[in-house]
Write a protein that holds these residues in place. Structure first.
Motif, short mmCIF file in Angstrom:
data_model
loop_
_atom_site.label_atom_id
_atom_site.label_comp_id
_atom_site.label_asym_id
_atom_site.label_seq_id
_atom_site.Cartn_x
_atom_site.Cartn_y
_atom_site.Cartn_z
N GLU A 19 0.82 -1.22 0.00
CA GLU A 19 0.00 0.00 0.00
C GLU A 19 0.85 1.27 0.00
N THR A 20 2.02 1.20 0.64
CA THR A 20 2.85 2.39 0.79
C THR A 20 4.25 2.12 0.27
N VAL A 21 5.01 3.19 0.07
CA VAL A 21 6.40 3.05 -0.37
C VAL A 21 7.20 2.30 0.69
N ALA A 22 6.98 2.63 1.95
CA ALA A 22 7.72 1.96 3.04
C ALA A 22 7.45 0.46 3.04
N GLU A 23 6.19 0.07 2.86
CA GLU A 23 5.84 -1.35 2.81
C GLU A 23 6.48 -2.02 1.60
N THR A 78 10.90 -2.10 -5.20
CA THR A 78 10.90 -0.68 -4.87
C THR A 78 12.05 -0.34 -3.94
N GLU A 111 14.20 3.15 -2.05
CA GLU A 111 14.11 4.56 -1.68
C GLU A 111 15.43 4.98 -1.05
#
Length: 120
Positions: A70-74, A94, A96
């Motif tokens: 759902e999120t970039v962190a996840e 992904t 970051e």
């Protein structure tokens, strides 16, 4: 002096990279002052073709693992977990760093540790 916080601009994406290749000023404007407009029928059709091409490309790697989050962190956490498990192919890997987010359509890790990223 009091600091003000402005909302963060959009993430860099394929459309912005294309804009920057055409004109640096266009990249700046599209990034900092994006215009939201309804997608044209041809743009929607191109998007659908892109999705089909991605599905076709992914079918070449039947043992690939899809990063669903759902999120970039996840997504970055899931990517790290799969790489720690030594997954050789990831869809939507992904990463970051320093506020820059990169999502690869297909990541292929070779036995020698080399990595190929494919953007469809």
């Amino acid at each position: 002096m009091k600091k003000t916080t402005e909302p963060l601009p959009a993430q860099l994406n394929k459309a912005l990279v294309e804009a920057g290749l055409q004109c640096r000023k266009r990249l700046w404007i599209d990034y900092h002052r994006p215009i939201t407009a309804e997608l044209t029928a041809s743009r929607k059709a191109m998007s659908e073709v892109g999705k089909r091409l991605l599905e076709l490309a992914q079918s070449v790697f039947p043992k690939g693992v899809k990063i669903a989050a759902e999120t970039v962190a996840e997504a970055t956490d899931a990517t790290r977990e799969e790489l720690d498990k030594e997954a050789s192919v990831l869809f939507g890997a992904t990463f970051e760093a320093n506020g820059v987010v990169v999502t690869a359509d297909i990541l292929v890790r070779h036995k020698d540790g080399a990595v190929d990223l494919y953007e469809i």
